[in-house]
Design an enzyme around this catalytic site. Structure first.
Site, PDB file in Angstrom:
ATOM      1  N   CYS A   1     -10.249  -4.848   0.071  1.00 34.80           N
ATOM      2  CA  CYS A   1     -11.378  -3.910   0.053  1.00 34.80           C
ATOM      3  C   CYS A   1     -12.198  -4.138  -1.217  1.00 34.80           C
ATOM      4  O   CYS A   1     -11.768  -4.828  -2.145  1.00 34.80           O
ATOM      5  CB  CYS A   1     -10.874  -2.467   0.143  1.00 34.80           C
ATOM      6  SG  CYS A   1     -10.211  -1.807  -1.408  1.00 34.80           S
TER       7      CYS A   1
ATOM      8  N   GLU B   1      -2.968  -4.649  -3.170  1.00 32.76           N
ATOM      9  CA  GLU B   1      -3.468  -5.585  -4.180  1.00 32.76           C
ATOM     10  C   GLU B   1      -3.486  -4.952  -5.568  1.00 32.76           C
ATOM     11  O   GLU B   1      -3.136  -5.578  -6.570  1.00 32.76           O
ATOM     12  CB  GLU B   1      -4.888  -6.047  -3.834  1.00 32.76           C
ATOM     13  CG  GLU B   1      -5.001  -6.721  -2.484  1.00 32.76           C
ATOM     14  CD  GLU B   1      -5.382  -5.751  -1.372  1.00 32.76           C
ATOM     15  OE1 GLU B   1      -4.749  -4.684  -1.248  1.00 32.76           O
ATOM     16  OE2 GLU B   1      -6.314  -6.059  -0.622  1.00 32.76           O
TER      17      GLU B   1
ATOM     18  N   ASN C   1       0.845  -1.195   0.000  1.00 25.64           N
ATOM     19  CA  ASN C   1       0.000   0.000   0.000  1.00 25.64           C
ATOM     20  C   ASN C   1       0.880   1.245   0.000  1.00 25.64           C
ATOM     21  O   ASN C   1       1.967   1.270   0.583  1.00 25.64           O
ATOM     22  CB  ASN C   1      -1.003  -0.016   1.168  1.00 25.64           C
ATOM     23  CG  ASN C   1      -0.382  -0.153   2.540  1.00 25.64           C
ATOM     24  OD1 ASN C   1       0.647  -0.787   2.694  1.00 25.64           O
ATOM     25  ND2 ASN C   1      -1.009   0.442   3.538  1.00 25.64           N
TER      26      ASN C   1
HETATM   27 ZN   LIG Z   1      -8.021  -2.282  -1.646  1.00 20.80          ZN
END
Ligand SMILES: [Zn+2]
Length: 131
Positions: free
Chosen positions: A85, A56, A43
């Site tokens: 998410c 991801e 991230n």
């Molecule tokens: Zn995500």
């Protein structure tokens, strides 16, 4: 096809070390298996919060940039097991709505093996992308 989950977890763990998460301190690494190769991402947050991007999506972007779109499997690794998410589920479904998914924790928690279609049963896929 057998998936080298341990190898993918190692790649996700390594990428997680490079996470840029000064705002949340929530570091996530991801690895995708595409065309038999493993690509990792972490991230990357931003002072303008919506600009930040999840591990991801960075991992699948790395795969696509290398010409590898045949997604087979995904590992997501937070400090504890954390599911992708909704935005990432949709992004991954573009390349294989039935990909295998392993949700893992770097510090605690048991791995959970599932599939993308279990996490996102009805992805938005235009007719040209139906698989
Ligand atoms: Zn995500």
């Amino acid at each position: 096809m057998s998936i080298d989950w341990e190898g993918m977890k190692s790649a996700a763990r390594d990428a997680r070390e490079h996470a840029y998460a000064p705002y949340s301190s929530f570091r996530v690494g991801a690895a995708v298996l595409a065309n038999g190769r493993v690509f990792a991402g972490c991230n990357v947050e931003n002072a303008s919060f919506p600009v930040g991007i999840c591990a991801e999506r960075n991992a699948i972007a790395a795969a696509v940039a290398a010409g590898c779109r045949d997604l087979a499997a995904v590992v997501v690794m937070g400090p504890r097991p954390v599911a992708p998410c909704g935005m990432c589920r949709q992004a991954l479904a573009e390349f294989n709505p039935r990909a295998a998914v392993l949700i893992a924790g770097a510090d605690e928690g048991a791995d959970l093996e599932t599939t993308l279609d279990a996490l996102l049963p009805q992805p938005f896929l235009p007719p040209s992308l139906k698989k």
